[in-house]
Design a protein around this motif. Structure first.
Motif, mmCIF file in Angstrom:
data_model
loop_
_atom_site.group_PDB
_atom_site.id
_atom_site.type_symbol
_atom_site.label_atom_id
_atom_site.label_comp_id
_atom_site.label_asym_id
_atom_site.label_seq_id
_atom_site.Cartn_x
_atom_site.Cartn_y
_atom_site.Cartn_z
ATOM 1 N N TRP A 174 34.292 46.298 31.033
ATOM 2 C CA TRP A 174 34.513 46.012 32.349
ATOM 3 C C TRP A 174 33.927 46.576 33.189
ATOM 4 O O TRP A 174 33.602 48.097 33.284
ATOM 5 C CB TRP A 174 35.886 46.292 32.614
ATOM 6 N N ARG A 175 33.168 46.157 34.078
ATOM 7 C CA ARG A 175 32.417 46.835 35.416
ATOM 8 C C ARG A 175 33.187 46.937 36.542
ATOM 9 O O ARG A 175 32.723 47.945 37.399
ATOM 10 C CB ARG A 175 31.152 45.987 35.926
ATOM 11 N N LYS A 176 34.399 46.600 36.625
ATOM 12 C CA LYS A 176 35.463 46.724 37.441
ATOM 13 C C LYS A 176 36.797 47.266 36.944
ATOM 14 O O LYS A 176 37.029 47.019 35.741
ATOM 15 C CB LYS A 176 35.715 45.445 38.484
ATOM 16 N N LYS A 177 37.457 48.073 37.704
ATOM 17 C CA LYS A 177 39.025 48.456 37.517
ATOM 18 C C LYS A 177 39.644 47.328 38.055
ATOM 19 O O LYS A 177 39.711 46.792 39.246
ATOM 20 C CB LYS A 177 38.998 49.894 37.772
ATOM 21 N N GLU A 178 41.044 47.412 37.594
ATOM 22 C CA GLU A 178 42.279 46.826 38.351
ATOM 23 C C GLU A 178 42.250 47.385 39.644
ATOM 24 O O GLU A 178 42.398 48.607 39.989
ATOM 25 C CB GLU A 178 43.679 47.161 37.630
ATOM 26 N N GLY A 179 42.506 46.517 40.717
ATOM 27 C CA GLY A 179 42.747 46.835 42.058
ATOM 28 C C GLY A 179 41.424 47.150 42.700
ATOM 29 O O GLY A 179 41.375 47.016 44.150
ATOM 30 N N ASP A 180 40.150 46.550 42.175
ATOM 31 C CA ASP A 180 38.875 46.813 42.846
ATOM 32 C C ASP A 180 38.761 45.262 43.403
ATOM 33 O O ASP A 180 39.132 44.445 42.777
ATOM 34 C CB ASP A 180 37.855 46.931 41.823
ATOM 35 N N PHE A 181 38.014 45.165 44.655
ATOM 36 C CA PHE A 181 37.608 44.141 45.119
ATOM 37 C C PHE A 181 36.423 43.506 44.483
ATOM 38 O O PHE A 181 35.323 44.300 44.162
ATOM 39 C CB PHE A 181 37.676 44.175 46.640
ATOM 40 N N VAL A 182 36.235 42.257 44.355
ATOM 41 C CA VAL A 182 35.136 41.659 43.300
ATOM 42 C C VAL A 182 34.823 40.345 44.303
ATOM 43 O O VAL A 182 35.334 39.737 44.731
ATOM 44 C CB VAL A 182 35.727 40.894 42.143
ATOM 45 N N GLU A 183 33.269 40.504 44.427
ATOM 46 C CA GLU A 183 32.734 39.625 45.223
ATOM 47 C C GLU A 183 32.156 38.441 44.111
ATOM 48 O O GLU A 183 31.791 38.626 43.172
ATOM 49 C CB GLU A 183 31.315 40.062 45.836
ATOM 50 N N VAL B 54 28.457 38.976 32.738
ATOM 51 C CA VAL B 54 29.250 37.834 33.338
ATOM 52 C C VAL B 54 29.613 38.098 34.608
ATOM 53 O O VAL B 54 30.217 39.009 34.912
ATOM 54 C CB VAL B 54 30.297 37.224 32.288
ATOM 55 N N GLU B 55 29.255 37.228 35.521
ATOM 56 C CA GLU B 55 29.440 37.306 36.839
ATOM 57 C C GLU B 55 30.929 36.735 37.294
ATOM 58 O O GLU B 55 31.369 35.700 36.601
ATOM 59 C CB GLU B 55 28.394 36.651 37.748
ATOM 60 N N ALA B 56 31.537 37.047 38.247
ATOM 61 C CA ALA B 56 32.811 36.493 38.815
ATOM 62 C C ALA B 56 32.486 35.346 39.383
ATOM 63 O O ALA B 56 31.592 35.148 40.153
ATOM 64 C CB ALA B 56 33.528 37.602 39.745
ATOM 65 N N GLN B 57 33.504 34.364 39.226
ATOM 66 C CA GLN B 57 33.069 32.855 39.748
ATOM 67 C C GLN B 57 34.030 32.650 41.291
ATOM 68 O O GLN B 57 33.914 31.833 41.674
ATOM 69 C CB GLN B 57 33.948 31.755 38.832
ATOM 70 N N THR B 58 34.726 33.906 41.584
ATOM 71 C CA THR B 58 35.240 33.766 42.887
ATOM 72 C C THR B 58 35.396 35.149 43.415
ATOM 73 O O THR B 58 35.482 36.041 42.544
ATOM 74 C CB THR B 58 36.728 33.250 42.699
ATOM 75 N N SER B 59 35.727 35.488 44.697
ATOM 76 C CA SER B 59 35.997 36.740 45.437
ATOM 77 C C SER B 59 37.355 36.656 45.143
ATOM 78 O O SER B 59 38.167 35.872 45.395
ATOM 79 C CB SER B 59 35.510 36.654 46.621
#
Length: 449
Positions: free
Chosen positions: A22-31, A48-53
């Protein structure tokens, strides 16, 4: 509005993937389009990229877990919306209960931190308030007993010498004299044996001998690694191929002397070198265009003859084998094909292949010549119907007939064609190999075509 993040399907044959990181943790904002996680397939490692912010509200799958494609692995949403229903539905799809050992570490730390603080602090105060007599302290030091673990029976709960002795006797490791002697000689710690087979758990000679056997077995093992990820997926696929498709093998020797001479002359005048492997791919593509009955697959109950000739080139990695594919190889010049092959091999070794780089193959070449292997048989890469195994080119003395017989030294290479006998019979395989042999032994005719 909260949405699921799913395990993506990155190829026609992909049915599951392993979440590596995981490149992000719970609670992080993702663009949107920001890299969120990495997965491993049987072919490569992909970001794999996020499909939504939004906020990464819940991680449903931990690192190292294998998950079928399209199942939820996380939830992204607003910071304050209720996602409890989504979590419950996701766990049902994943076959998990809502609180499992696989819960994300971040969530565990929150709950454990609160509970642990309540539980540990009173215990710490209790330990610090324990009193013990000087004799008890000396005896504990002599016997190696931690006084904090001893319950006191003296005035006000104070620990006295008798309490230390009682604790020591009750926790003392019981072993027979013979067992003690063998253990001391072999350097085995008695406390490493959980429980003996004697009365009241007494450690006997038999227990020490079993511990010795286990120690000897462990010494023979250099290391253990789990049979997971890319290695397991490759193993499952080739096992399925070997036991589903009836393999038949055809071997021939090819005089590569003229190809080697041709490439030596070409490479002297060119900055970009053409390898024997490049020339093999080029030649195989041309022969397949002449004999399309080899360029086929069995899909369900239908034999599919492919219009495109897409040659897979097996590349060895530390984790296993990967097969990048050169698309429409028969329509490319030797120099372009060589450039593309080298680029794909480099990307494969760097684990940077995209799904389109390794999907869609119709025929595979596996070359172990650079490792000095004379000859081998390869397992067909499903759903293809054939694979060519290539050995090293060796200089050997041979008798040739011109006007008179004479002994000369030539570079010979063995190639073995593995075919799925459900689709390709012996005559078809023999015709393919004979034509390939001719094209390699007389390469100028091929280049003029």
């Amino acid at each position: 509005m909260a949405v699921y993040v799913i395990m993506p399907k990155l190829g026609f044959n992909m049915d599951k993937g392993t979440l590596l990181k995981w490149r992000k943790k719970e609670g992080d904002f993702v663009e949107e389009q920001e890299v969120l996680f990495e997965i491993e397939t049987d072919k490569t490692v992909m970001e794999v990229e996020a499909q939504t912010s939004g906020v990464l509200r819940k991680i449903l799958v931990t690192e190292g877990e294998e998950v079928p494609v399209t199942l939820p692995i996380a939830i992204i949403g607003d910071g304050d919306e209720d996602i409890s229903k989504m979590i419950k539905e996701a766990y049902q799809k994943l076959g998990k209960s809502e609180m499992t050992e696989e819960e994300p570490k971040a969530a565990k730390r929150i709950s454990q931190g609160i509970a642990g603080k309540r539980e540990i602090e009173p215990k710490k105060e209790k330990e610090e308030s324990k009193k013990f007599s000087p004799r008890a302290q000396r005896k504990a030091k002599e016997l190696g007993v931690k006084v904090q673990l001893v319950e006191g029976s003296g005035p006000g709960g104070a620990i006295i010498e008798k309490d230390v002795m009682s604790y020591y006797q009750s926790h003392k490791i019981k072993a027979s004299p013979v067992a003690k002697k063998i253990a001391e000689k072999a350097g085995i710690k008695l406390d490493a044996i959980e429980k003996g087979t004697g009365i009241a758990g007494r450690i006997m000679k038999k227990d020490i001998e079993e511990a010795l056997d286990k120690t000897e077995e462990m010494k023979k093992i250099e290391k253990k690694i789990p049979y997971t990820g890319m290695r397991k997926i490759i193993g499952d696929r080739i096992s399925q191929s070997k036991f589903t498709a009836p393999h038949v093998y055809f071997t021939t020797s090819v005089d590569m002397s003229k190809v080697i001479d041709l490439l030596n002359r070409f490479n002297q005048d060119s900055e970009k070198r053409i390898s024997i492997n490049d020339f093999l791919v080029f030649t195989v593509a041309k022969v397949l265009s002449e004999q399309p009955n080899i360029n086929c697959s069995l899909l369900g109950e239908e034999i599919v003859y492919h219009k495109d000739i897409n040659i897979g080139v097996a590349v060895a990695l530390k984790e296993g084998l990967i097969v990048p594919v050169i698309k429409n190889a028969d329509k490319k010049s030797l120099s372009i094909l060589s450039k593309e092959t080298k680029k794909l091999i480099k990307l494969a070794r760097e684990r940077k292949l995209m799904p389109e780089d390794y999907n869609g193959g119709t025929f595979t070449i596996s070359n172990l010549g650079m490792y000095g292997i004379d000859n081998f048989t390869a397992i067909i890469n499903p759903p293809e119907a054939a694979i060519l195994a290539v050995g090293t080119a060796k200089r050997i003395p041979v008798v040739i007939e011109e006007r008179v017989e004479k002994l000369v030294v030539r570079s010979f290479m063995k190639v073995t064609l593995s075919v799925d006998h459900r689709l390709i019979d012996g005559a078809m395989a023999a015709n393919f190999l004979n034509r390939l042999k001719y094209c390699l032994e007389f390469p100028k005719s091929l280049l003029l075509c």
